[in-house]
Design a protein around this motif. Structure first.
Motif, PDB file in Angstrom:
ATOM      1  N   VAL A  14     -37.545  38.648  -3.147  1.00 19.33           N
ATOM      2  CA  VAL A  14     -37.588  37.471  -2.264  1.00 19.33           C
ATOM      3  C   VAL A  14     -38.132  36.307  -3.085  1.00 19.33           C
ATOM      4  CG1 VAL A  14     -38.591  36.453  -0.190  1.00 19.33           C
ATOM      5  CG2 VAL A  14     -37.952  38.871  -0.203  1.00 19.33           C
ATOM      6  N   VAL A  15     -37.442  35.210  -3.089  1.00 18.12           N
ATOM      7  CA  VAL A  15     -37.863  34.048  -3.876  1.00 18.12           C
ATOM      8  C   VAL A  15     -38.105  32.874  -2.930  1.00 18.12           C
ATOM      9  CG1 VAL A  15     -37.226  32.432  -5.707  1.00 18.12           C
ATOM     10  CG2 VAL A  15     -36.517  34.824  -5.853  1.00 18.12           C
ATOM     11  N   SER A  21     -42.114  26.052   1.955  1.00 18.47           N
ATOM     12  CA  SER A  21     -41.553  27.125   2.771  1.00 18.47           C
ATOM     13  C   SER A  21     -42.631  28.148   3.090  1.00 18.47           C
ATOM     14  CB  SER A  21     -40.395  27.809   2.026  1.00 18.47           C
ATOM     15  OG  SER A  21     -39.359  26.895   1.811  1.00 18.47           O
ATOM     16  N   VAL A  22     -42.759  28.456   4.352  1.00 21.43           N
ATOM     17  CA  VAL A  22     -43.775  29.397   4.813  1.00 21.43           C
ATOM     18  C   VAL A  22     -43.121  30.705   5.249  1.00 21.43           C
ATOM     19  CG1 VAL A  22     -45.637  29.727   6.478  1.00 21.43           C
ATOM     20  CG2 VAL A  22     -45.181  27.465   5.551  1.00 21.43           C
ATOM     21  N   PHE A  23     -41.888  30.553   5.731  1.00 19.17           N
ATOM     22  CA  PHE A  23     -41.157  31.734   6.219  1.00 19.17           C
ATOM     23  C   PHE A  23     -39.916  31.960   5.371  1.00 19.17           C
ATOM     24  CE2 PHE A  23     -43.724  30.595   9.736  1.00 19.17           C
ATOM     25  CZ  PHE A  23     -43.990  31.758  10.420  1.00 19.17           C
ATOM     26  N   HIS A  36     -48.332  34.560   2.644  1.00 17.22           N
ATOM     27  CA  HIS A  36     -49.803  34.400   2.577  1.00 17.22           C
ATOM     28  C   HIS A  36     -50.163  34.424   1.107  1.00 17.22           C
ATOM     29  CE1 HIS A  36     -50.103  35.096   6.887  1.00 17.22           C
ATOM     30  NE2 HIS A  36     -49.391  36.217   6.749  1.00 17.22           N
ATOM     31  N   ASP A  37     -50.373  33.289   0.521  1.00 18.23           N
ATOM     32  CA  ASP A  37     -50.631  33.206  -0.929  1.00 18.23           C
ATOM     33  C   ASP A  37     -49.574  34.008  -1.696  1.00 18.23           C
ATOM     34  OD1 ASP A  37     -52.749  31.525  -0.566  1.00 18.23           O
ATOM     35  OD2 ASP A  37     -54.179  33.164  -0.311  1.00 18.23           O
ATOM     36  N   LEU A 154     -37.709  28.859   5.240  1.00 16.47           N
ATOM     37  CA  LEU A 154     -37.919  27.853   6.289  1.00 16.47           C
ATOM     38  C   LEU A 154     -39.377  27.422   6.307  1.00 16.47           C
ATOM     39  CD1 LEU A 154     -35.808  29.697   8.984  1.00 16.47           C
ATOM     40  CD2 LEU A 154     -35.165  27.586   7.810  1.00 16.47           C
ATOM     41  N   PRO A 155     -39.639  26.192   6.685  1.00 13.81           N
ATOM     42  CA  PRO A 155     -41.025  25.710   6.656  1.00 13.81           C
ATOM     43  C   PRO A 155     -41.811  26.063   7.905  1.00 13.81           C
ATOM     44  CG  PRO A 155     -39.558  23.915   7.182  1.00 13.81           C
ATOM     45  CD  PRO A 155     -38.700  25.111   6.978  1.00 13.81           C
ATOM     46  N   PHE A 156     -41.180  26.672   8.885  1.00 16.57           N
ATOM     47  CA  PHE A 156     -41.887  27.084  10.099  1.00 16.57           C
ATOM     48  C   PHE A 156     -41.240  28.335  10.663  1.00 16.57           C
ATOM     49  CE2 PHE A 156     -39.343  23.186  10.853  1.00 16.57           C
ATOM     50  CZ  PHE A 156     -38.217  23.779  11.372  1.00 16.57           C
TER      51      PHE A 156
END
Lengths: 643, 47
Positions: A14-15, A21-23, A36-37, A154-156
Motif C-alpha cells: 500500500v503506497v 491522505s489519511v485513508f 497512523h504514522d 483519500l484525505p477523509f
C-alpha cells in the motif's frame, strides 16, 4: 514524501503518495485502511464500486494549468440524477485537488480555507446569493447525496451509505462546492474544465474520450411493451413514444417515473421526429428527446416544445419551439452571477445586457418522449425566467433543488428545415417571439446614420451661406412722419456691389394703436430703374382679460436680383387722418443673408425618413413586448371589464 | 431598399436646398416684386 507499507489484511503493498491522505482502500482486498504514522489500521471492507463508463482510472495522469497531476483516489457518489465521481488528484507541486465527473461535465476544485462562517446546509435555498471568501456566489444545486464506495487514497473517511450533503455554488468566474459531510463543512473552489484540455493519459482502454454514445441499452416499456432504448449511461429517463410512460433508464427494473397516458394528444406530435439527424452550426446532432411544457397565465395555457439533441463527444443541446419560432439553446456552466431565482430588470452576461421578458412560475412538463439526461417526469414543474437580448435569450430554470441557466439563439424555421433536411415545410411563425431579431433594427440604424451625415452637410451648407453671403448693412436712417405733412421722403444714397443681390428693407416704427401705408421705391441713381413695394403696417394693443396685441410695428420687404450700382429709397407714407400722431420710422437696408426657412424645411424633410424607420422598428418592438410580463396595460384591461 | 431611397431623396433635398440658398429663395419673404425677375423687372423712375 510517499509512504510505502503493507495491507494489514492481505499483505499487499500500500503506497500513500500524498502526505494529506489519511485513508486508503487496498486495491487487492478492498480493506479500508487508516494511516497512523507508520502503521495502518484495517477498519473494514469498502463496498464495491458501481461499474460506470468513466474513462478515468487510478493512476491516470494529466495536466492542469501546466502542472502535472495523477489520480490517486476516488469517491463514487449517488445523487438524485445518478452517479458522480470525485477523483482525488495529487499535483507535482504537492497540492491536492478534486476532479468532479458528472454527466460528461468535469469540474476541477481545490479545498480552500475560509475564515467566514459557512452557512448551515438547511439555511440555503436554490438561487440564494451570498458572499463567501470575498466573492459572490449563487446556489445552483443542493443535493443530499450518498457515498457508494471509495478507492485509492483519500484525505477523509468514506464508506457506503456515508451521507454527502453538498451545495454547488456558481458565479461567472468560478465554481464552488460546500461539502457538509465533514464538520466544519469543507469549501472547494475551482472551475469547469474541458476534458481534452486536461491532456489525460493512462485512461481506461476503449474509453479515451468521454462519450456517452456507447453501450446503448434496449428494453421494453413496462407499461405497454414497446421497445425503448437508452444510448448511454447518461440517459436517466426514457419516455415511451407509444404510450407516454416515462421509465427510469438507470434502474435495473426500469421503474416507471410517470404513468402511461390514457390518450396521447396528437397536437403534440414532434415536428422533428425522434432520431432525426441534422447539422447545427456545422456540427452533427440527433434528436433524442422531446417534451412539451405548459405554463398557465390567467387561465390560458401556453405550451412550447423542447427537443433534446445529442451532439459530438457527449454534448447536448436543446431546440425549443413556440408558435413556429425556434431557438437552439446550450446549458451554461458559467451562468450570470447577478441573478438567482429572483427576477431582475436586466442581467449582464457575456458583455450584453439582457432585459427581463417573462417569468413562468410553474412550467409543467405535460408530454415526454425519447431519452433524457435527468429523471424527467410528467407533471414536474420548474420556475422559468427569460431575459432577452435579441437574437439571444437567457433562461434560468429552477426547482427546489436545482438551478440551471441556458442561452438560446433564435433560428428561423427555414434554418431548422435546412439543418434537418426536412421535406415538409415547418409552420410559419405566429406573431413576434421574445428574442426574435427585429428585421427593422439594422435599416433603422443605417437610416439614422445617413440622417446625421445629411444633417451635418445641410448645416455646413447653411453655415456657408450665412457667413459668406449677405447680411451686410447698407443704410440706416431715421424719419419722422407727420400725418399733417405726410410728404414723400428720400434716403441717403447707398452702394450695392458685385453680382445681382437680394436686398432687404426693414422699417421699424413707433406705431401705437395706429396704422400707416408705406409706398417704397428702390431707385438706381444712374439708370433711373426703380423697384416699387407697397406695405401696410398696423399695430394695436390693449387690455381685455389681459394684454393683447395685433399686428406689428416692424416690417421687412425684399427686392430680388438687384444689380450693382448706387441706390436710394423713397418712402411715401399714407397715415390715418383721424389720428394726428407723428410716427418715427427707422429704415435699414441690407443685403439679405441666407434664409432659415429652407434650412428648417430640409431638416424636417430629412427627418421624415429616420422617423419612419424608427416607428417601423418601434412597432415591431411593441409587438414583442406585448407578449411579455411588461406589456402596456390597455384601458380595457385596466378597468377590469369582462365584456 | 428603404435606406437607398432615403439616401437618394436626402441627397436630392440637399442639392435643392443648396440651390435655393444660392438663389436667395425664402418661403417666408415678403417679396416686393415677386412676379418679376432680373434687372428688367424695374420701371424707370422720374422725379
Amino acid at each position: 514524501m510517499a509512504l510505502s507499507t503493507n495491507c494489514p489484511s492481505c499483505g499487499a503493498p500500500v503506497v500513500f503518495k500524498s502526505a494529506s491522505s489519511v485513508f486508503s482502500v487496498c486495491e487487492y482486498c478492498q480493506s479500508t485502511l487508516v494511516r497512523h504514522d507508520q502503521n495502518l489500521e484495517d477498519i473494514g471492507k469498502m463496498a464495491a464500486l458501481v461499474e460506470d463508463r468513466s474513462p478515468l482510472q487510478l493512476g491516470a495522469e494529466g495536466r492542469y494549468k501546466g502542472v502535472h497531476f495523477a489520480l490517486i483516489g476516488r469517491i463514487q457518489i449517488k445523487y438524485s440524477q445518478g452517479l458522480w465521481n470525485e477523483w482525488h488528484l495529487l499535483f507535482d507541486d504537492m497540492r491536492t485537488g478534486w476532479l468532479s465527473e458528472a454527466a460528461g461535465e468535469y469540474v476541477l476544485t481545490f479545498a480552500e480555507f475560509v475564515e467566514d462562517r459557512l452557512p448551515n446546509f438547511d439555511e440555503l435555498k436554490i438561487g440564494q446569493r451570498f458572499v463567501l471568501a470575498s466573492r459572490t456566489w449563487t446556489v445552483s444545486n443542493i443535493e443530499n447525496a450518498e457515498c457508494i464506495a471509495g478507492q485509492g487514497e483519500l484525505p477523509f473517511k468514506v464508506g457506503a451509505g456515508y451521507p454527502v450533503p453538498a451545495v454547488d455554488l456558481r458565479n461567472q468566474a468560478a465554481f464552488a462546492t460546500l461539502d457538509y459531510s465533514e464538520t466544519p463543512p469543507l469549501f472547494f473552489v475551482g472551475e469547469a474544465v474541458d476534458f481534452k484540455s486536461l491532456d489525460m493519459n493512462g485512461l481506461r482502454d476503449g474509453m479515451a474520450i468521454p462519450t456517452p454514445s456507447v453501450q446503448a441499452q434496449v428494453f421494453r416499456c413496462p407499461a405497454c411493451g414497446s421497445p425503448m432504448a437508452a444510448r448511454s449511461a447518461e440517459i436517466l429517463a426514457v419516455g415511451c413514444v407509444a404510450c407516454g410512460a416515462v421509465v427510469d433508464a438507470a434502474d435495473q427494473n426500469h421503474q416507471i417515473l410517470s404513468k402511461a397516458l390514457g390518450l396521447r394528444d396528437e397536437k403534440y406530435t414532434p415536428r422533428l421526429p425522434l432520431g432525426s439527424k441534422g447539422r447545427l452550426e456545422g456540427k452533427p446532432v440527433e434528436v433524442i428527446g422531446f417534451l412539451v411544457r405548459q405554463s398557465r397565465v390567467d387561465g390560458i395555457a401556453y405550451d412550447w416544445r423542447e427537443y433534446l439533441l445529442a451532439g459530438e463527444n457527449g454534448s447536448y443541446r436543446w431546440l425549443t419551439e413556440y408558435d413556429g419560432h425556434w431557438n437552439v439553446a446550450d446549458g451554461l456552466s458559467r451562468p450570470p452571477t447577478s441573478s438567482g431565482i429572483v427576477e431582475l430588470d436586466s442581467v449582464s452576461f457575456g458583455g450584453q445586457s439582457f432585459k427581463h421578458f417573462s417569468t413562468s412560475p410553474a412550467a409543467e412538463v405535460i408530454q415526454v418522449a425519447g431519452e433524457f439526461t435527468w429523471r424527467v417526469r410528467r407533471g414536474e414543474t420548474s420556475r422559468v425566467i427569460d431575459y432577452v437580448a435579441p437574437p439571444l435569450m437567457l433562461s434560468s430554470e429552477s426547482t427546489d433543488s436545482d438551478l440551471s441557466w441556458s442561452q438560446g439563439f433564435y433560428l428561423a424555421p427555414e434554418a431548422i428545415a435546412e439543418a434537418f433536411k426536412l421535406s415538409v415545410p415547418l409552420p410559419e411563425p405566429v406573431g413576434v417571439f421574445a428574442n426574435q431579431p427585429n428585421p427593422w433594427a439594422e435599416p433603422h440604424r443605417r437610416v439614422w446614420r445617413l440622417f446625421w451625415k445629411l444633417a451635418l452637410a445641410t448645416i455646413l451648407v447653411q453655415a456657408f451661406f450665412v457667413f459668406l453671403s449677405g447680411g451686410k448693412l447698407l443704410l440706416r436712417q431715421d424719419f419722422v412722419f407727420d400725418p399733417r405733412a405726410a410728404d414723400e421722403v428720400q434716403t441717403r444714397e447707398f452702394e450695392i456691389t458685385g453680382k445681382p443681390r437680394k436686398i432687404a428693407v426693414k422699417n421699424t416704427t413707433s406705431l401705437d394703436n395706429n396704422w400707416m401705408g408705406l409706398d417704397l421705391l428702390l431707385v438706381n441713381k444712374s439708370s433711373g430703374a426703380a423697384w416699387p413695394a407697397a406695405r401696410e403696417l398696423s399695430f394695436y394693443s390693449g387690455y381685455d382679460d389681459g394684454r393683447w396685441t395685433e399686428g406689428s410695428q416692424d416690417d421687412e420687404v425684399v427686392f430680388l436680383n438687384i444689380p450693382a450700382g448706387t441706390y436710394y429709397l423713397t418712402l411715401d407714407p399714407d397715415m390715418a387722418p383721424n389720428k394726428p400722431v407723428a410716427v418715427r420710422d427707422s429704415v435699414e437696408v441690407h443685403t439679405a443673408g441666407a434664409g432659415w426657412s429652407n434650412f428648417v424645411l430640409v431638416m424636417v424633410f430629412l427627418a421624415v425618413f429616420p422617423l419612419f424607420a424608427y416607428f417601423r422598428y418601434a412597432a415591431f418592438e411593441a409587438r414583442r413586448w406585448a407578449e411579455s410580463d411588461h406589456a402596456p396595460v390597455s384601458s380595457d384591461d385596466a378597468d377590469g371589464s369582462d365584456d | 431598399m428603404f435606406d437607398k431611397f432615403s439616401l437618394a431623396a436626402g441627397v436630392f433635398a440637399l442639392v435643392v436646398f443648396a440651390y435655393a440658398q444660392q438663389q436667395g429663395w425664402n418661403l417666408f419673404d415678403n417679396v416686393a416684386n415677386p412676379s418679376h425677375g432680373g434687372s428688367g423687372s424695374s420701371r424707370t423712375y422720374h422725379k
